[in-house]
Design an enzyme around this catalytic site. Structure first.
Site, short mmCIF file in Angstrom:
data_model
loop_
_atom_site.label_atom_id
_atom_site.label_comp_id
_atom_site.label_asym_id
_atom_site.label_seq_id
_atom_site.Cartn_x
_atom_site.Cartn_y
_atom_site.Cartn_z
N ASP A 12 0.82 -1.21 0.00
CA ASP A 12 0.00 0.00 0.00
C ASP A 12 0.86 1.27 0.00
O ASP A 12 1.96 1.28 0.54
CB ASP A 12 -0.95 0.00 1.21
CG ASP A 12 -2.11 0.96 1.02
OD1 ASP A 12 -2.38 1.38 -0.12
OD2 ASP A 12 -2.76 1.30 2.03
N HIS A 29 2.87 2.80 -9.12
CA HIS A 29 2.66 1.35 -9.23
C HIS A 29 3.88 0.68 -9.85
O HIS A 29 4.26 -0.42 -9.47
CB HIS A 29 1.41 1.06 -10.06
CG HIS A 29 0.15 1.48 -9.38
ND1 HIS A 29 -0.10 1.21 -8.05
CD2 HIS A 29 -0.94 2.17 -9.82
CE1 HIS A 29 -1.28 1.72 -7.71
NE2 HIS A 29 -1.81 2.31 -8.77
N LEU A 124 10.66 -20.71 -2.23
CA LEU A 124 9.61 -19.84 -1.71
C LEU A 124 8.30 -19.99 -2.51
O LEU A 124 8.33 -20.01 -3.74
CB LEU A 124 10.10 -18.38 -1.81
CG LEU A 124 9.13 -17.29 -1.37
CD1 LEU A 124 8.91 -17.32 0.14
CD2 LEU A 124 9.66 -15.91 -1.78
C1 IPE Z 1 -5.84 -2.74 -0.22
O1 IPE Z 1 -5.36 -1.46 -0.44
C2 IPE Z 1 -5.75 -3.56 -1.45
C3 IPE Z 1 -4.41 -3.86 -1.88
C4 IPE Z 1 -3.32 -3.54 -1.25
C5 IPE Z 1 -4.30 -4.59 -3.09
P1 IPE Z 1 -6.34 -0.25 -0.79
O2 IPE Z 1 -5.47 0.94 -0.92
O3 IPE Z 1 -7.17 -0.60 -1.95
O4 IPE Z 1 -7.24 -0.21 0.51
P2 IPE Z 1 -8.04 0.98 1.19
O5 IPE Z 1 -8.95 1.55 0.16
O6 IPE Z 1 -7.04 1.99 1.66
O7 IPE Z 1 -8.75 0.34 2.34
C1 IPE Z 2 -1.28 -0.05 -3.43
O1 IPE Z 2 -1.12 1.32 -3.52
C2 IPE Z 2 -1.47 -0.73 -4.75
C3 IPE Z 2 -2.83 -1.23 -4.99
C4 IPE Z 2 -3.81 -1.18 -4.16
C5 IPE Z 2 -3.07 -1.81 -6.28
P1 IPE Z 2 -2.34 2.31 -3.62
O2 IPE Z 2 -2.65 2.51 -5.07
O3 IPE Z 2 -3.47 1.88 -2.80
O4 IPE Z 2 -1.68 3.64 -3.03
P2 IPE Z 2 -2.41 4.75 -2.16
O5 IPE Z 2 -3.03 4.06 -1.00
O6 IPE Z 2 -3.40 5.42 -3.03
O7 IPE Z 2 -1.29 5.65 -1.74
MG MG Z 3 -4.04 2.30 -0.90
#
Ligand code: IPE
Ligand code: IPE
Ligand code: MG
Length: 233
Positions: A12, A29, A124
């Site tokens: 995240d 990403h 792994l």
């Molecule tokens: C959770 O992260 C899903 C993944 C890491 C794939 P999100 O960024 O989507 O979750 P919320 O919206 O902060 O709960």
């Molecule tokens: C995690 O990073 C990747 C996915 C959920 C696919 P985010 O895209 O949720 O990044 P933030 O939370 O917006 O910073």
């Molecule tokens: Mg996120």
């Protein structure tokens, strides 16, 4: 350090990492994917973990802007299509967990091929949770089990926790340690069944900056935890 049987990572903070740098979310990403590739190779090489579950795309993430979803799917597709040789050489075994029916044919094909080609590897186990939801996994397992009852293959009283675990996307051990980067203190529908007794750790670092050094720091934190599993020591 003691080997961790099952490590979970909720990837995240890619978007916030990019925003802080005036970059697009896609660039976040892309950077996150590079960090993740390094972590996988490191954990395999150092033999620190048996199972690694990575939350990379939730069922809820389909509701993000189309461009972002498409970018992520292209990123996964390129990754899964090109990594086979390396993972064979490194002895890494790949699993996918999630609702493949929500994904495009092309990516599902690449996922199936990668799972098939790495199935005899003994290093792994990397379980990519993609198009994944913890509740969806429980519902899908319930349907499989209900079908077994209807078909008279099992009796209602045969349903227990072990049978339930065996009918999830993959039969995996419980998650021991769960890391969620970016400072959010929530689970967001990740492996609800498997995290019952997991230790949680929420570093503030956004995922692209989550280096091997930060990972090692997390492990030191895990070593300090006193896991009691409801018992008295
Ligand atoms: C959770 O992260 C899903 C993944 C890491 C794939 P999100 O960024 O989507 O979750 P919320 O919206 O902060 O709960
Ligand atoms: C995690 O990073 C990747 C996915 C959920 C696919 P985010 O895209 O949720 O990044 P933030 O939370 O917006 O910073
Ligand atoms: Mg996120």
């Amino acid at each position: 350090m003691n080997k961790i049987n099952h490590l979970g990572i909720i990837v995240d903070g890619n978007g916030r990492w990019a925003k802080e740098r005036g970059l697009s979310r896609s660039e976040g990403h892309r950077a996150g994917a590079e960090t993740l590739k390094n972590i996988i190779l490191y954990l395999n090489k150092e033999n620190l973990v048996n199972y690694l579950s990575l939350y990379v795309f939730s069922t809820e993430n389909f509701d993000r802007p189309k461009d972002e979803v498409n970018y992520l799917m292209e990123l996964f597709l390129k990754w899964f299509k090109t990594v086979e040789k390396e993972y064979k050489k490194e002895n890494i075994k790949v699993y996918f967990s999630g609702r493949k029916e929500y994904l495009k044919k092309e990516i599902v094909e690449a996922m199936n091929i990668l799972e098939e080609k790495t199935k005899n590897n003994t290093g792994l186990v990397v379980n990519f949770c993609l198009s994944y939801g913890g509740r969806a996994e429980i519902v899908d397992a319930t349907k499989k089990i209900a079908k077994m009852v209807v078909d008279n293959r099992i009796d209602i009283d045969d349903i227990d926790e072990k049978l339930f675990s065996q009918n999830l996307y993959h039969e995996l051990p419980d998650v021991d340690f769960l890391i969620r980067t970016s400072g959010e203190n929530r689970i967001s529908n990740f492996m609800l069944w498997q995290i019952s007794y997991a230790e949680f750790y929420f570093p503030k670092t956004c995922f692209p900056d989550f280096t091997i050094d930060e990972l090692k720091k997390s492990f030191l934190e895990y070593e300090k935890r006193d896991r009691r599993f409801g018992k008295v020591k």
